[in-house]
Design an enzyme around this catalytic site. Sequence first.
Site, mmCIF file in Angstrom:
data_model
loop_
_atom_site.group_PDB
_atom_site.id
_atom_site.type_symbol
_atom_site.label_atom_id
_atom_site.label_comp_id
_atom_site.label_asym_id
_atom_site.label_seq_id
_atom_site.Cartn_x
_atom_site.Cartn_y
_atom_site.Cartn_z
ATOM 1 N N ASP A 37 0.812 -1.214 0.000
ATOM 2 C CA ASP A 37 0.000 0.000 0.000
ATOM 3 C C ASP A 37 0.851 1.273 0.000
ATOM 4 O O ASP A 37 0.375 2.351 0.334
ATOM 5 C CB ASP A 37 -0.951 0.000 1.200
ATOM 6 C CG ASP A 37 -0.202 -0.110 2.516
ATOM 7 O OD1 ASP A 37 1.036 -0.327 2.474
ATOM 8 O OD2 ASP A 37 -0.824 0.026 3.575
ATOM 9 N N HIS A 206 21.912 -0.045 -19.702
ATOM 10 C CA HIS A 206 20.972 0.436 -18.682
ATOM 11 C C HIS A 206 21.313 -0.101 -17.301
ATOM 12 O O HIS A 206 20.438 -0.471 -16.523
ATOM 13 C CB HIS A 206 19.527 0.062 -19.060
ATOM 14 C CG HIS A 206 19.013 0.883 -20.201
ATOM 15 N ND1 HIS A 206 17.924 0.522 -20.963
ATOM 16 C CD2 HIS A 206 19.430 2.061 -20.717
ATOM 17 C CE1 HIS A 206 17.712 1.434 -21.896
ATOM 18 N NE2 HIS A 206 18.626 2.367 -21.778
ATOM 19 N N ASP A 223 26.011 8.330 -15.726
ATOM 20 C CA ASP A 223 24.935 8.964 -16.495
ATOM 21 C C ASP A 223 23.881 9.373 -15.472
ATOM 22 O O ASP A 223 23.103 8.536 -15.005
ATOM 23 C CB ASP A 223 24.373 7.963 -17.520
ATOM 24 C CG ASP A 223 23.351 8.600 -18.458
ATOM 25 O OD1 ASP A 223 22.907 9.731 -18.183
ATOM 26 O OD2 ASP A 223 22.997 7.952 -19.464
ATOM 27 N N ASP A 234 20.314 15.637 -18.690
ATOM 28 C CA ASP A 234 20.754 14.271 -19.003
ATOM 29 C C ASP A 234 22.227 14.327 -19.387
ATOM 30 O O ASP A 234 22.565 14.682 -20.511
ATOM 31 C CB ASP A 234 19.897 13.729 -20.165
ATOM 32 C CG ASP A 234 20.223 12.274 -20.492
ATOM 33 O OD1 ASP A 234 21.012 11.656 -19.756
ATOM 34 O OD2 ASP A 234 19.693 11.766 -21.498
ATOM 35 N N HIS A 313 23.792 2.359 -29.844
ATOM 36 C CA HIS A 313 22.624 3.229 -29.590
ATOM 37 C C HIS A 313 22.631 4.493 -30.439
ATOM 38 O O HIS A 313 23.543 4.735 -31.236
ATOM 39 C CB HIS A 313 22.531 3.566 -28.096
ATOM 40 C CG HIS A 313 23.745 4.255 -27.544
ATOM 41 N ND1 HIS A 313 24.075 5.559 -27.843
ATOM 42 C CD2 HIS A 313 24.716 3.809 -26.700
ATOM 43 C CE1 HIS A 313 25.173 5.895 -27.194
ATOM 44 N NE2 HIS A 313 25.597 4.853 -26.510
ATOM 45 N N HIS A 317 18.657 12.315 -28.309
ATOM 46 C CA HIS A 317 17.187 12.339 -28.281
ATOM 47 C C HIS A 317 16.711 13.699 -27.820
ATOM 48 O O HIS A 317 17.467 14.458 -27.198
ATOM 49 C CB HIS A 317 16.682 11.240 -27.331
ATOM 50 C CG HIS A 317 17.364 11.270 -25.983
ATOM 51 N ND1 HIS A 317 16.967 12.112 -24.974
ATOM 52 C CD2 HIS A 317 18.441 10.593 -25.501
ATOM 53 C CE1 HIS A 317 17.770 11.932 -23.929
ATOM 54 N NE2 HIS A 317 18.677 11.026 -24.215
ATOM 55 N N HIS A 324 13.621 11.535 -22.150
ATOM 56 C CA HIS A 324 13.453 11.225 -23.581
ATOM 57 C C HIS A 324 12.139 11.892 -23.958
ATOM 58 O O HIS A 324 11.076 11.275 -23.844
ATOM 59 C CB HIS A 324 13.360 9.708 -23.820
ATOM 60 C CG HIS A 324 14.614 8.978 -23.422
ATOM 61 N ND1 HIS A 324 14.650 7.632 -23.198
ATOM 62 C CD2 HIS A 324 15.879 9.412 -23.220
ATOM 63 C CE1 HIS A 324 15.889 7.269 -22.858
ATOM 64 N NE2 HIS A 324 16.643 8.339 -22.863
ATOM 65 N N GLU A 348 25.321 12.088 -27.489
ATOM 66 C CA GLU A 348 25.916 11.127 -26.566
ATOM 67 C C GLU A 348 26.554 9.913 -27.242
ATOM 68 O O GLU A 348 26.085 8.780 -27.070
ATOM 69 C CB GLU A 348 24.865 10.659 -25.566
ATOM 70 C CG GLU A 348 23.529 10.230 -26.181
ATOM 71 C CD GLU A 348 22.533 9.789 -25.110
ATOM 72 O OE1 GLU A 348 22.880 8.877 -24.353
ATOM 73 O OE2 GLU A 348 21.430 10.347 -25.053
ATOM 74 N N TYR A 352 31.724 0.759 -26.286
ATOM 75 C CA TYR A 352 31.560 -0.216 -25.207
ATOM 76 C C TYR A 352 32.267 -1.516 -25.595
ATOM 77 O O TYR A 352 31.853 -2.196 -26.534
ATOM 78 C CB TYR A 352 30.061 -0.469 -24.973
ATOM 79 C CG TYR A 352 29.286 0.831 -24.839
ATOM 80 C CD1 TYR A 352 29.179 1.474 -23.609
ATOM 81 C CD2 TYR A 352 28.718 1.445 -25.965
ATOM 82 C CE1 TYR A 352 28.503 2.687 -23.499
ATOM 83 C CE2 TYR A 352 28.051 2.654 -25.862
ATOM 84 C CZ TYR A 352 27.948 3.267 -24.627
ATOM 85 O OH TYR A 352 27.288 4.467 -24.529
ATOM 86 N N ARG A 370 30.973 6.790 -22.447
ATOM 87 C CA ARG A 370 29.971 7.639 -23.111
ATOM 88 C C ARG A 370 30.187 9.060 -22.605
ATOM 89 O O ARG A 370 30.543 9.261 -21.437
ATOM 90 C CB ARG A 370 28.543 7.160 -22.801
ATOM 91 C CG ARG A 370 27.471 8.049 -23.429
ATOM 92 C CD ARG A 370 26.081 7.397 -23.492
ATOM 93 N NE ARG A 370 25.495 7.153 -22.199
ATOM 94 C CZ ARG A 370 25.372 5.963 -21.619
ATOM 95 N NH1 ARG A 370 25.823 4.893 -22.250
ATOM 96 N NH2 ARG A 370 24.807 5.825 -20.436
ATOM 97 N N GLU A 372 28.051 12.727 -22.780
ATOM 98 C CA GLU A 372 26.725 13.229 -23.166
ATOM 99 C C GLU A 372 26.512 14.664 -22.693
ATOM 100 O O GLU A 372 26.712 14.986 -21.527
ATOM 101 C CB GLU A 372 25.648 12.331 -22.539
ATOM 102 C CG GLU A 372 24.229 12.813 -22.762
ATOM 103 C CD GLU A 372 23.181 11.820 -22.245
ATOM 104 O OE1 GLU A 372 23.474 11.096 -21.276
ATOM 105 O OE2 GLU A 372 22.086 11.783 -22.829
HETATM 106 N N1 GLY Z 1 20.029 8.763 -19.453
HETATM 107 C C1 GLY Z 1 19.348 8.159 -20.502
HETATM 108 C C2 GLY Z 1 19.923 8.510 -21.798
HETATM 109 O O1 GLY Z 1 21.050 8.960 -21.873
HETATM 110 O O2 GLY Z 1 19.284 8.443 -22.805
HETATM 111 MN MN MN Z 2 20.446 10.652 -23.097
HETATM 112 MN MN MN Z 3 21.977 9.920 -20.264
#
Ligand code: GLY
Ligand code: MN
Ligand code: MN
Length: 412
Positions: A37, A206, A223, A234, A313, A317, A324, A348, A352, A370, A372
Amino acid sequence: MIKEEEYKKRRDIFSKKLKDNSIAIFSSAKPKIRSNDTEYPYRQDSNFYYLSGFKEDNSYIVFMKKDNIAQSFLFVQKKDAKDELWNGKRVGKEEAKKRFLFDKILVSKKFKKFKKKLKSVYEVDKDASANVSLMRLIKSKAEINLIKKAINITEKAHHRAMNFDKISKKEYQLQAEIEYLFKKNGSYSDAYSSIVASGDSANTLHYIENNKLFKDEDLILIDAGCEYQYYASDITRTIPVSGKFSQAQKELYDLVLDVQKKIIKMIKPNIKRSTLQKKAEVLLTKGMIEKGILRGEYKKLIKNHKHKRYYPHGIGHWMGLDVHDKAPYKDKNNKEIKLQKGMVLTIEPGLYISKDDKDVPEKFRGIGIRIEDDILVTKKSYKNLSSNIVKSIEDIEVISSQLPKNLEFIRG
Ligand code: GLY
Ligand code: MN
Ligand code: MN
């Protein structure tokens, strides 16, 4: 802060797109159960919030257009002393009338009947949600200011992550420090689950377990971005546990950084995101050939998707109320939407390399990188909104070696 007038302007723009003799309905987000709950902290649906600035659940927005005149209604929960004792104050109908510039405020209890009646007379607009999402593509000055504020807070957290003492610490302890700085600086929440991935964990895109012990020789892919007044940031930075990059780490890091800088420089109105994607793939693939990670001719490798093993990837975005951002990438004719002034997107690129990948020179195995940043498209080019967050090897090493000035930060 977004003023009430701006929310009203958004509703007016939306109303213009509404067909005559039709209605559009938006519901607030449903509360989500965490276990039994207890609930997750409530967050309003982004489209609902965009049109209203109203944060409570069990609420509805209704637009109605008749004889080409549109009206907007907000349904709010009525005041209830008993419920408010447990779950917090509600705005209520009378206060909402003063604060929100809707044509009419009603209580949520009346919504079902109201909807039934309207539905028997008017058509329900099927494009409503898509139209709002499209509007969200171009950010106003006030929205950009909130995104900048979110990034400013995130900047403090990433810089702190660089000089945080990581010896004998686990990833979640660094995550705690990052999220502590979000809250300390006025952000209520992260914009998404923070990724603090050291060593080979960075090769899980992820990764949010964040439970490994730091190893001196590893890199950490962080990240993490906060949300400020509903707007996201982000940001990814990749930093060494020890404060110093190894030679192999430097080689790959500089490759990714060089690609990221080149792609950002391409940003201007009328360029397509897919153009940025293709260019990033070419540059990263050429770089990987140079480093002996891939073998062959770059065009052929790309054609056969060989690069995707190491760069799987997208280049970035839309970002805004959602990390996103729920805004389209294609228009109604299924044509790609080109960049325009006022859009915000991430850039970004990454590489890898799994620790078990025997096809790659040994020195590169177990490295995931990465980088970004969050970019605003301007009239003629772009503005990197996160350019203050350091990313050169030199700058990261300098910050990593600095003792925190504020002793409050030196904690167990
Ligand atoms: N943090 C999610 C992305 O970089 O898209
Ligand atoms: Mn991102
Ligand atoms: Mn990110």
